[in-house]
Design an enzyme around this catalytic site. Structure first.
Site, PDB file in Angstrom:
ATOM      1  N   CYS A 127       8.561 -13.184  14.675  1.00 30.19           N
ATOM      2  CA  CYS A 127       9.708 -12.871  15.531  1.00 30.19           C
ATOM      3  C   CYS A 127       9.747 -13.757  16.778  1.00 30.19           C
ATOM      4  O   CYS A 127      10.130 -14.916  16.688  1.00 30.19           O
ATOM      5  CB  CYS A 127       9.735 -11.384  15.858  1.00 30.19           C
ATOM      6  SG  CYS A 127      11.396 -10.824  16.279  1.00 30.19           S
TER       7      CYS A 127
ATOM      8  N   HIS B 232       9.483  -8.947  10.852  1.00 31.71           N
ATOM      9  CA  HIS B 232       8.124  -8.450  11.096  1.00 31.71           C
ATOM     10  C   HIS B 232       7.509  -8.052   9.754  1.00 31.71           C
ATOM     11  O   HIS B 232       7.640  -6.900   9.326  1.00 31.71           O
ATOM     12  CB  HIS B 232       8.156  -7.236  12.008  1.00 31.71           C
ATOM     13  CG  HIS B 232       8.578  -7.547  13.408  1.00 31.71           C
ATOM     14  ND1 HIS B 232       7.675  -7.785  14.416  1.00 31.71           N
ATOM     15  CD2 HIS B 232       9.809  -7.664  13.958  1.00 31.71           C
ATOM     16  CE1 HIS B 232       8.334  -8.028  15.538  1.00 31.71           C
ATOM     17  NE2 HIS B 232       9.628  -7.962  15.295  1.00 31.71           N
TER      18      HIS B 232
ATOM     19  N   GLU C 249       4.594  -7.438   9.005  1.00 31.74           N
ATOM     20  CA  GLU C 249       3.495  -6.473   9.099  1.00 31.74           C
ATOM     21  C   GLU C 249       3.915  -5.040   8.773  1.00 31.74           C
ATOM     22  O   GLU C 249       3.102  -4.214   8.369  1.00 31.74           O
ATOM     23  CB  GLU C 249       2.846  -6.509  10.488  1.00 31.74           C
ATOM     24  CG  GLU C 249       3.760  -6.208  11.676  1.00 31.74           C
ATOM     25  CD  GLU C 249       4.492  -7.436  12.190  1.00 31.74           C
ATOM     26  OE1 GLU C 249       4.513  -8.475  11.486  1.00 31.74           O
ATOM     27  OE2 GLU C 249       5.046  -7.371  13.306  1.00 31.74           O
TER      28      GLU C 249
HETATM   29  N1  GLN Z   1      12.675 -11.225  22.187  1.00 33.29           N
HETATM   30  C1  GLN Z   1      13.074 -11.750  20.919  1.00 33.29           C
HETATM   31  C2  GLN Z   1      14.451 -11.254  20.506  1.00 33.29           C
HETATM   32  O1  GLN Z   1      14.926 -10.290  21.044  1.00 33.29           O
HETATM   33  C3  GLN Z   1      12.056 -11.429  19.848  1.00 33.29           C
HETATM   34  C4  GLN Z   1      11.922  -9.971  19.581  1.00 33.29           C
HETATM   35  C5  GLN Z   1      10.649  -9.617  18.864  1.00 33.29           C
HETATM   36  O2  GLN Z   1       9.695 -10.388  18.845  1.00 33.29           O
HETATM   37  N2  GLN Z   1      10.575  -8.442  18.297  1.00 33.29           N
HETATM   38  O3  GLN Z   1      15.064 -11.809  19.632  1.00 33.29           O
END
Ligand code: GLN
Length: 550
Positions: A382, A508, A510
């Protein structure tokens, strides 16, 4: 008709009540019963999405886009089921619903009260999940500890459910800490006794007690807990410290918990099937090799902030026959002193997890640059993916000061920018791009090799994305977009050729990893890391040989 098992806590929170609840589920599932688990969080937030993971632990994302408590993650990992956001009930949701109804006029003429209106709404939500999923047993974990002001309406609702559902269809398990006094090596049960009294005061007599203790409690302590708790000794269990939490269902089963619960709930006797589970636990404990992973993040003091990442690494390592040795590196160190990034050379793999905001960003970028340039297996998640794009834009494409607009609103090269639908949002709660979406994988890429499929489904939680205006520049400079959203408008996976393993995902991965069923990008990462370790070992050996010969 589903049966309900309520799990309450005593003495202090965060002693592994969620693990006990999940373990009870696993024990029953092993007997062929269909189980679901519900987490009640008595705080006023509607969901955990707006809470700081440093204080509250990770925000777990469900497939249907809920931002939930990390215990939902434990239930999914232990039970290998996909839960809904409805499995996480908060005071905020309950009050929001009741107050909305009141404003609409649903209760015209009535005085709206905690009992019955709030408690009715709590019971409605619990039953909705249990009946809606057609389960045999719903485990309901009530967060916090007995005696908390916020928890009272939930305990009251549970008490009412015993009356409404009947004795044979409800069971109360109380999990409480039993500390050991260092000086005398004594198990101290007084605090546990008080928390049982606290439950009784509101009309709940626990049917079973789980003493949470560093070591297995002795016979005398067990009988003392039974005596003061008004229980047979066979209803007192102990959840002691173990190397891997996945052992807990096995130790509770060994103490007869499955027999006790099924007997008490009048369920037919069935032989539990826990062989597969215990094989997985054995593979974790007996793994011969080690693999050293540096997780370069921000909330490193509380590893619960990255619990799903940690567990996904453990699952993947065990599957590959190794133990994951995970170090949590505070990236701010690499900002204050960029030289320090060289310490990463001693790791077999580098992972940059998700995150938000400006703090620590340059440190993460330094870590990414280091793994790219030194060929250390890398996995970005992410924010970790977005910053890999920033690093590549700056250092390979030559776009000076490229950045994400989340970090620098006025960057000359906004390679990461807000998703179009995120502009002009008024509410920040529950409005990110959330939950499971399909991803199309390009044939011939590393991602395709890992997933062995052209379409996968993964969970998301973000507001920003790779800016389409820069796709061309990035790909012409060698970056591969190996996964795209179904509509082709969003970059989901990036990878780099000519690197042992450099892959980063907007999703994600995970959240869908399970013991015995590791997620493919994590497994690929661990395998690449193990390969690096072996190469390093043989390199060091040959170095040693040549030195000693010289
Ligand atoms: N801050 C980034 C976004 O909002 C990544 C978010 C995250 O890592 N969950 O896109």
């Amino acid at each position: 008709m589903p049966k309900y098992i309520f799990v309450t806590g005593g003495v202090v929170s965060s002693v592994g009540k969620g693990i006990v609840a999940a373990s009870v589920g696993r024990i029953l599932q092993a007997r062929g019963y269909k189980v679901t688990a519900i987490k009640i969080d008595p705080y006023l937030n509607v969901d955990s999405g707006t809470m700081n993971p440093y204080a509250h632990g990770e925000v777990f994302v469900t497939d249907d886009g809920g931002e939930t408590d990390l215990d939902i993650g434990w239930y999914e990992r232990f039970l290998d089921i996909t839960l809904s956001k409805r499995n996480n009930i908060t005071t905020g949701q309950v009050y929001l619903e009741v107050i909305t109804k009141e404003r609409r006029g649903d209760y015209l003429g009535k005085c709206v009260q905690i009992v019955p209106h709030i408690t009715d709404e709590i019971k409605r939500r619990i039953r909705l999940v249990a009946e809606g999923n057609d389960v045999d047993i719903a485990i309901v974990e009530i967060g916090g500890t007995a005696g908390d002001i916020e928890g009272q309406p939930f305990l009251e609702a549970a008490r009412q459910m015993r009356l409404e559902e009947g004795f044979e269809n409800t069971l109360f398990i109380h999990v409480a800490l039993v500390p050991i006094l260092k000086a005398t090596e004594e198990f101290k049960t007084k605090a546990l006794q008080h928390s049982v009294n606290e439950l009784r005061r509101i009309g709940i007599q626990p049917d079973a007690i789980v003493a949470r203790c560093e070591k297995p409690i002795d016979r005398a302590t067990r009988s003392k807990i039974a005596l003061f708790g008004t229980l047979p000794e066979s209803a007192v269990f102990c959840s002691y410290d173990v190397e891997y939490v996945y052992e807990v269902p096995l130790i509770l089963e060994e103490q007869g918990m499955g027999v006790f619960i099924t007997g008490r709930l009048n369920l037919s006797w069935r032989q539990p099937k826990l062989k597969e589970w215990s094989d997985i636990v054995t593979s974790m404990k007996n793994a011969k090799e080690e693999v050293r992973i540096a997780v370069c993040g921000k909330y490193t003091k509380l590893t619960d902030s990255y619990v799903s990442v940690r567990e996904a690494l453990i699952h993947a390592a065990a599957y590959a026959g190794a133990k994951a040795i995970i170090d949590w590196i505070d990236v701010e160190e690499f900002e204050l002193n960029p030289e320090r990034v060289n310490m990463l050379s001693r790791y077999d793999g580098i992972l940059v997890p998700g995150g938000f905001g400006q703090r620590g960003v340059e440190g993460k970028i330094n870590a990414i640059k280091y793994s790219r340039e030194n060929g250390i297996p890398f996995l970005g998640i992410c924010f970790g993916m977005q910053l890999s794009v920033v690093e590549y834009a700056r250092n390979v494409c030559g776009l000076e000061d490229a950045n994400s607009t989340e970090v620098s609103a006025n960057t000359p090269h906004p390679v990461i920018d807000l998703l179009p639908e995120q502009r002009n949002l008024e509410n920040l709660g529950g409005t990110m791009r959330l939950g499971g979406f399909e991803i199309l994988i390009k044939p011939g890429t590393l991602a395709h090799k890992l997933y062995n499929s052209s379409i996968i489904r993964q969970r998301h939680r973000h507001r920003y994305e790779v800016n389409p205006a820069y796709w061309d520049i990035l790909t012409r400079a060698g970056m591969i977009f190996s996964g795209m959203s179904e509509d082709g408008r969003r970059v989901e996976i990036i990878e780099l050729p000519n690197h042992p393993y450099f892959i980063a995902t907007q999703y994600h991965a995970e959240f869908i990893s399970r013991p015995g069923k590791p997620e493919a990008a994590y497994l690929g990462f661990i395998r690449a890391a193990l390969k690096r370790r072996k190469n390093l070992e043989s390199y060091n050996k040959s170095k040693y040989v040549s030195i000693s010969m010289g």
